[in-house]
Design an enzyme around this catalytic site. Structure first.
Site, short mmCIF file in Angstrom:
data_model
loop_
_atom_site.label_atom_id
_atom_site.label_comp_id
_atom_site.label_asym_id
_atom_site.label_seq_id
_atom_site.Cartn_x
_atom_site.Cartn_y
_atom_site.Cartn_z
N GLU A 83 -0.84 -8.43 5.30
CA GLU A 83 -1.46 -9.02 6.89
C GLU A 83 -2.66 -8.69 7.32
O GLU A 83 -2.66 -8.96 8.39
CB GLU A 83 0.06 -8.10 7.25
CG GLU A 83 -0.57 -6.17 7.37
CD GLU A 83 -0.68 -5.54 6.08
OE1 GLU A 83 -0.44 -6.26 5.39
OE2 GLU A 83 -0.91 -4.27 5.95
N CYS A 92 0.72 -1.18 0.20
CA CYS A 92 0.05 -0.19 0.36
C CYS A 92 0.96 0.94 -0.14
O CYS A 92 1.45 1.52 -1.13
CB CYS A 92 -0.95 -0.17 0.66
SG CYS A 92 -2.34 0.64 1.12
N HIS A 118 -3.12 -6.58 1.17
CA HIS A 118 -3.13 -5.96 2.31
C HIS A 118 -2.65 -7.52 2.31
O HIS A 118 -3.69 -7.63 3.74
CB HIS A 118 -3.82 -5.38 3.53
CG HIS A 118 -3.37 -3.10 3.88
ND1 HIS A 118 -2.31 -2.91 4.22
CD2 HIS A 118 -4.05 -2.91 2.62
CE1 HIS A 118 -2.70 -1.85 4.00
NE2 HIS A 118 -3.46 -1.55 2.54
#
Lengths: 85, 229
Positions: B205, B86, B203
């Protein structure tokens, strides 16, 4: 002391979603005569330099290093002497 | 795997990355403040998401001059993996580690939702655990993820298999409706020509555990781990 006025816009070849939206808004408000609107950024700054030529060189360096991303943007600027300071 | 997460003023996914690496992947991970000029001895550098320097001027444009970025470039030049997620992707673009630039989303809206990615290249450090064309369900959250590059660069990315992830529909099809931001060629993630620097807007994560609704992102961490072992 010099004063620089720098305009940064997206390159003509790059689609400008903000520009399109603003132009659409103008059209819907009845400003049919408007066309080719681009949204950009404006920088106004003072700088110390020995000559206008040197100021121009400095501003170009600032644009190339930080103020402008050459992948998507282009710029133009004006320099004038600022007598007051 | 021994990793570090770079923290800029305005980073806000640094803790999520740290959590995914330490608690999910059981890796050794440390934070590195952007004012540092040396990286700890690590295999992987994570440049996390967020709004470094408030996205002022352009996304990533000021963070790219943080002292730590010289060390990150050196790390990348040595062939070790770097992943930018990002805002991290945006910083890597501004740094010049990856080609292209980000524009405002076509819709002008901040888009925060789960999307589907199709894995286009599984012979990378970051995707070696994935099957060809594997679909990943991973969230995006950005206002400027509209990837742009000129046609010459795009051709280079295509022929060099540098496009790693594309936005697709749930069934894996590329179409306008499944491109959330207007990215050229539906690009969601690319690698550099050496293959050790990945930038992606989604993302991983935030999708590394079942409790988060998807653990597809974990496959990316596992791929890096496999590569490093």
């Amino acid at each position: 002391m010099y004063k620089a006025k720098i305009n940064v816009t997206l390159k003509k070849s790059v689609f400008d979603p903000q520009g399109k939206t603003v132009l659409d808004a103008l059209h819907s408000l009845g400003f049919q005569e408007a066309s080719k609107l681009r949204v950009g950024k404006f920088f106004d700054l003072n700088l110390k330099a020995k000559s206008e030529k040197e100021a121009e060189k400095e501003v170009r360096a600032m644009c190339d290093k930080l103020l402008v991303n050459p992948v998507i943007e282009e710029y133009e600027f004006q320099i004038e002497e600022d007598g007051k300071s | 795997m021994n990793a570090c997460v770079v923290v800029f003023p305005g980073s806000n996914c640094d803790e999520d990355c740290w959590h995914a690496l330490r608690d999910v992947m059981k890796s050794k991970v440390t934070y590195v403040w952007h004012k540092e000029s040396v990286l700890p001895k690590v295999d992987l550098v994570v440049v996390p998401g967020g709004f470094s320097y408030g996205d002022y001027l352009r996304t990533g444009a000021i963070a790219r001059f943080s002292p730590i970025m010289k060390a990150v470039v050196k790390h990348a030049e040595s062939g070790l993996p770097v992943i930018g997620i990002c805002n991290g992707f945006q910083i890597l673009l501004e740094t010049g580690l990856l080609p292209g630039a980000m524009l405002r989303n076509r819709s002008l809206r901040f888009v925060c939702k789960h999307v589907y990615l199709r894995t286009e290249n599984v012979k990378t450090i970051f995707t070696n655990r994935l099957k060809p064309r594997k679909l990943l369900n991973i969230p995006i959250a950005h206002g400027e993820g509209n990837y742009y590059c000129d046609s010459e660069t795009l051709k280079r990315l295509q022929t060099g298999n540098q496009i790693v992830f594309r936005y697709v529909s749930e069934k894996g099809a590329i179409n306008e409706g499944s491109n959330p931001n207007g990215s050229v060629d539906s690009i969601a993630g690319i690698i550099n020509d050496k293959g050790n620097v990945l930038g992606m807007m989604p993302h991983p994560e935030r999708a590394s555990e079942d409790i988060l609704g998807s653990y597809d992102g974990r496959l990316i961490w596992e791929s890096i781990q496999t590569h490093l072992n």
